[in-house]
Design a protein around this motif. Structure first.
Motif, PDB file in Angstrom:
ATOM      1  N   LEU A  37      17.889  33.115  18.897  1.00 55.25           N
ATOM      2  CA  LEU A  37      18.302  32.425  17.676  1.00 55.25           C
ATOM      3  C   LEU A  37      19.774  32.692  17.381  1.00 55.25           C
ATOM      4  CD1 LEU A  37      17.106  30.645  15.509  1.00 55.25           C
ATOM      5  CD2 LEU A  37      16.576  32.687  14.193  1.00 55.25           C
ATOM      6  N   ILE A  38      20.173  33.956  17.497  1.00 58.69           N
ATOM      7  CA  ILE A  38      21.569  34.312  17.223  1.00 58.69           C
ATOM      8  C   ILE A  38      22.486  33.656  18.251  1.00 58.69           C
ATOM      9  CG2 ILE A  38      23.203  36.228  17.180  1.00 58.69           C
ATOM     10  CD1 ILE A  38      20.846  37.924  16.097  1.00 58.69           C
ATOM     11  N   ALA A  39      22.038  33.687  19.518  1.00 56.01           N
ATOM     12  CA  ALA A  39      22.837  33.052  20.565  1.00 56.01           C
ATOM     13  C   ALA A  39      22.990  31.560  20.284  1.00 56.01           C
ATOM     14  CB  ALA A  39      22.174  33.274  21.927  1.00 56.01           C
ATOM     15  N   ALA A  40      21.879  30.917  19.841  1.00 54.86           N
ATOM     16  CA  ALA A  40      21.940  29.480  19.550  1.00 54.86           C
ATOM     17  C   ALA A  40      22.881  29.209  18.392  1.00 54.86           C
ATOM     18  CB  ALA A  40      20.540  28.960  19.228  1.00 54.86           C
ATOM     19  N   LEU A  41      22.831  30.060  17.353  1.00 52.37           N
ATOM     20  CA  LEU A  41      23.717  29.883  16.197  1.00 52.37           C
ATOM     21  C   LEU A  41      25.181  29.966  16.617  1.00 52.37           C
ATOM     22  CD1 LEU A  41      22.031  31.866  13.299  1.00 52.37           C
ATOM     23  CD2 LEU A  41      22.800  29.508  13.228  1.00 52.37           C
ATOM     24  N   LEU A  42      25.485  30.994  17.410  1.00 56.80           N
ATOM     25  CA  LEU A  42      26.875  31.175  17.843  1.00 56.80           C
ATOM     26  C   LEU A  42      27.320  30.011  18.719  1.00 56.80           C
ATOM     27  CD1 LEU A  42      26.971  34.997  18.588  1.00 56.80           C
ATOM     28  CD2 LEU A  42      28.120  33.759  16.762  1.00 56.80           C
ATOM     29  N   LEU A  43      26.434  29.618  19.644  1.00 55.70           N
ATOM     30  CA  LEU A  43      26.773  28.526  20.563  1.00 55.70           C
ATOM     31  C   LEU A  43      27.026  27.229  19.797  1.00 55.70           C
ATOM     32  CD1 LEU A  43      26.889  28.000  23.674  1.00 55.70           C
ATOM     33  CD2 LEU A  43      24.625  26.995  23.417  1.00 55.70           C
ATOM     34  N   VAL A  44      26.100  26.909  18.852  1.00 58.62           N
ATOM     35  CA  VAL A  44      26.237  25.661  18.103  1.00 58.62           C
ATOM     36  C   VAL A  44      27.513  25.684  17.256  1.00 58.62           C
ATOM     37  CG1 VAL A  44      25.229  24.230  16.298  1.00 58.62           C
ATOM     38  CG2 VAL A  44      23.785  25.113  18.086  1.00 58.62           C
ATOM     39  N   SER A  45      27.814  26.832  16.620  1.00 61.83           N
ATOM     40  CA  SER A  45      29.013  26.861  15.786  1.00 61.83           C
ATOM     41  C   SER A  45      30.271  26.756  16.645  1.00 61.83           C
ATOM     42  CB  SER A  45      29.038  28.106  14.911  1.00 61.83           C
ATOM     43  OG  SER A  45      28.825  29.249  15.679  1.00 61.83           O
ATOM     44  N   TRP A  46      30.226  27.347  17.826  1.00 62.14           N
ATOM     45  CA  TRP A  46      31.375  27.248  18.734  1.00 62.14           C
ATOM     46  C   TRP A  46      31.602  25.806  19.167  1.00 62.14           C
ATOM     47  CZ3 TRP A  46      35.485  29.817  19.811  1.00 62.14           C
ATOM     48  CH2 TRP A  46      36.209  29.525  20.980  1.00 62.14           C
ATOM     49  N   ARG A  47      30.485  25.142  19.555  1.00 61.35           N
ATOM     50  CA  ARG A  47      30.568  23.747  19.977  1.00 61.35           C
ATOM     51  C   ARG A  47      31.013  22.848  18.822  1.00 61.35           C
ATOM     52  NH1 ARG A  47      29.899  20.968  24.409  1.00 61.35           N
ATOM     53  NH2 ARG A  47      28.180  19.716  23.611  1.00 61.35           N
ATOM     54  N   LEU A  48      30.533  23.200  17.633  1.00 64.94           N
ATOM     55  CA  LEU A  48      30.859  22.428  16.440  1.00 64.94           C
ATOM     56  C   LEU A  48      32.357  22.455  16.163  1.00 64.94           C
ATOM     57  CD1 LEU A  48      30.234  21.206  13.592  1.00 64.94           C
ATOM     58  CD2 LEU A  48      29.513  23.455  12.906  1.00 64.94           C
ATOM     59  N   LEU A  49      32.941  23.647  16.283  1.00 65.76           N
ATOM     60  CA  LEU A  49      34.376  23.772  16.004  1.00 65.76           C
ATOM     61  C   LEU A  49      35.197  23.113  17.105  1.00 65.76           C
ATOM     62  CD1 LEU A  49      34.474  27.394  14.623  1.00 65.76           C
ATOM     63  CD2 LEU A  49      34.725  25.264  13.374  1.00 65.76           C
ATOM     64  N   GLY A  50      34.649  23.110  18.338  1.00 60.71           N
ATOM     65  CA  GLY A  50      35.409  22.548  19.441  1.00 60.71           C
ATOM     66  C   GLY A  50      35.102  21.078  19.704  1.00 60.71           C
ATOM     67  N   ALA A  51      34.179  20.492  18.893  1.00 56.05           N
ATOM     68  CA  ALA A  51      33.754  19.112  19.158  1.00 56.05           C
ATOM     69  C   ALA A  51      34.937  18.165  19.057  1.00 56.05           C
ATOM     70  CB  ALA A  51      32.666  18.695  18.177  1.00 56.05           C
ATOM     71  N   SER A  52      34.983  17.202  19.987  1.00 61.63           N
ATOM     72  CA  SER A  52      36.155  16.339  20.027  1.00 61.63           C
ATOM     73  C   SER A  52      36.027  15.164  19.082  1.00 61.63           C
ATOM     74  CB  SER A  52      36.400  15.857  21.454  1.00 61.63           C
ATOM     75  OG  SER A  52      35.249  15.206  21.920  1.00 61.63           O
ATOM     76  N   ASP A  53      34.795  14.733  18.753  1.00 60.70           N
ATOM     77  CA  ASP A  53      34.752  13.655  17.758  1.00 60.70           C
ATOM     78  C   ASP A  53      33.882  14.029  16.583  1.00 60.70           C
ATOM     79  OD1 ASP A  53      32.303  11.176  18.392  1.00 60.70           O
ATOM     80  OD2 ASP A  53      32.288  13.244  19.068  1.00 60.70           O
ATOM     81  N   LEU A  54      34.153  13.377  15.455  1.00 63.40           N
ATOM     82  CA  LEU A  54      33.556  13.778  14.189  1.00 63.40           C
ATOM     83  C   LEU A  54      32.055  13.549  14.154  1.00 63.40           C
ATOM     84  CD1 LEU A  54      36.155  12.646  11.536  1.00 63.40           C
ATOM     85  CD2 LEU A  54      35.533  14.945  12.204  1.00 63.40           C
ATOM     86  N   PHE A  55      31.584  12.489  14.838  1.00 63.98           N
ATOM     87  CA  PHE A  55      30.152  12.213  14.817  1.00 63.98           C
ATOM     88  C   PHE A  55      29.386  13.343  15.477  1.00 63.98           C
ATOM     89  CE2 PHE A  55      26.269  10.289  16.501  1.00 63.98           C
ATOM     90  CZ  PHE A  55      25.723   9.862  15.311  1.00 63.98           C
TER      91      PHE A  55
END
Lengths: 90, 325
Positions: free
Chosen positions: B11-29
């Motif tokens: 769960l913690i790994a998923a949270l960190l991964l998702v937040s990392w991807r979220l900040l690095g996402a290239s488009d807003l959608f």
């Protein structure tokens, strides 16, 4: 009873897995939706069944089945909306 | 290594991964969708921390409603995209740290702020006594004088009444400020951007009774189990948004007075309770008499549910709706 519920859980997990594999592997959005909604509904059904088997009271079992039916209605409608949007887009 | 620990680590790994991807996402959608899934993972984490009240609120507000608002904002950005052409649009929607828009100084400022907040939080956590339950014991000791049986509801609506009161004030302020931004006086005449179809209308028609049932159930549940005004209010908001979106009568068909009244009902009810308790001779402000507290809390919860539902759905409708010309 526990063995039965465990087997049902595993079966449910198998369908979820199949749905996820479909989501990742299928080429276009329509077949992805197909894989996801069909397989996951069945997977959820098996897991609900596993919980029904082990549930202590009839009310709990009834509630679990209601949850499954609600999820069925929601997911099939959402599947329909997504698919129609995709078809209209061409 | 037991299974729950394994689950927590995932769960913690998923949270960190998702937040990392979220900040690095290239488009807003993509970022919006990731933000919604982050909210869902976060509510799972709250369940693991045995805080079902917060988990419910996080799933409903953090993932559900904030997701709707963000998607609405995204849709609001879309038409301009079409006008400006493909190249510009992908530039405009890019959250790229190297692009000139945020700037190095801004980034430095943001990092300093976030860094110092993190350091402060860490210090605060380290400062907590390692053993002991904080105020938990005190809450359980005074629970039978609070008028309800669920400790979280007792804290929210009796012991820390003014916190909840101010939260409702914040909601009203949010609704008023979005009215200012949209340059409107009310919600009337706001329509969904697409003509609703039969399938959606029928589905919502079938779901509405169930949602009303859930609202009342959650409200009643708050007395003795996780649930209460916020959770019920969010379900009410979801129902109102769905009704509006599928072309049924919803809060947009309310008269202006009625809409404003339900907007401030919760805040006003709490203000009334505060005024009455403050002017009562042998009571201190915001202190409820034991024999009345149950009834007072119920009245406030009903009003708060109405207000929360109306405010949140108004926010969504104001950001999603369009005026038909």
């Amino acid at each position: 009873m526990e063995i039965l519920s465990g087997t049902l859980c595993l079966l449910g997990a198998f369908f979820f897995m199949a749905g996820t594999v479909g989501l990742i592997r299928f080429p276009d959005s329509l077949s992805r939706i197909h894989a996801l909604t069909k397989a996951d509904n069945l997977g959820l059904g098996f897991i609900v069944l596993a919980l029904v088997v082990t549930s202590q009271s009839l009310t709990v079992a009834f509630k679990l089945i209601l949850i499954w039916l609600l999820a069925l209605v929601a997911s099939s409608s959402i599947c329909f909306f997504l698919a129609r949007k995709l078809i209209h887009r061409g | 290594m037991n299974l729950t620990l394994l689950f927590d680590v995932f769960l913690i790994a998923a949270l960190l991964l998702v937040s990392w991807r979220l900040l690095g996402a290239s488009d807003l959608f993509q970022a919006t969708v990731l933000f919604i899934s982050f909210g869902l993972f976060l509510s799972l984490a709250w369940i693991r921390l045995q805080a079902p009240d917060i988990a419910l609120a996080e799933a409903a507000v953090g993932a559900g409603l904030a997701g709707v608002l963000l998607l609405g904002t995204f849709k609001g950005l879309e038409p301009e995209e079409d006008r400006e052409g493909e190249n510009l649009s992908s530039e405009a929607c890019r959250l790229d740290p190297i692009s000139p828009c945020p700037g190095r100084a801004h980034l430095l400022l943001a990092f300093t702020f976030v860094g110092s907040m993190t350091a402060l939080l860490l210090l605060a956590v380290l400062d907590l006594p390692a053993e002991g339950d904080g105020l938990t014991l005190l809450v359980f000791q005074s629970l039978d004088r609070s008028g309800v049986e669920h400790p979280v509801t007792a804290v929210l609506l009796n012991f820390r009444f003014y916190d909840t009161w101010l939260e409702l004030g914040v909601l009203v302020a949010a609704a008023l400020s979005i009215l200012c931004v949209r340059n409107r006086l009310d919600l009337r005449e706001l329509r969904p951007s697409k003509v609703p179809d039969v399938m959606l209308r029928r589905l919502v028609m079938g779901l509405t009774p169930i949602m009303i049932l859930v609202v009342v159930y959650l409200l009643w549940l708050g007395d003795h189990a996780p649930g209460g005004a916020f959770q019920a209010g969010v379900v009410l908001a979801a129902m109102l948004i769905l009704l509006w979106f599928s072309g049924h009568a919803s809060i947009t068909s309310l008269s202006r007075i009625l809409w404003l009244f339900s907007l401030i009902a919760g805040f006003a009810m709490m203000l009334l309770a505060a005024v009455i308790t403050a002017s009562w001779p042998e009571m201190r402000p915001l202190e409820f008499a034991e024999e009345w507290s149950g009834a007072i809390i119920l009245a406030i919860e009903v009003a708060a549910t109405l207000s929360i539902g109306v405010v949140l759905s108004s926010l969504a409708i104001l950001s999603l709706g369009a005026v038909e010309d």
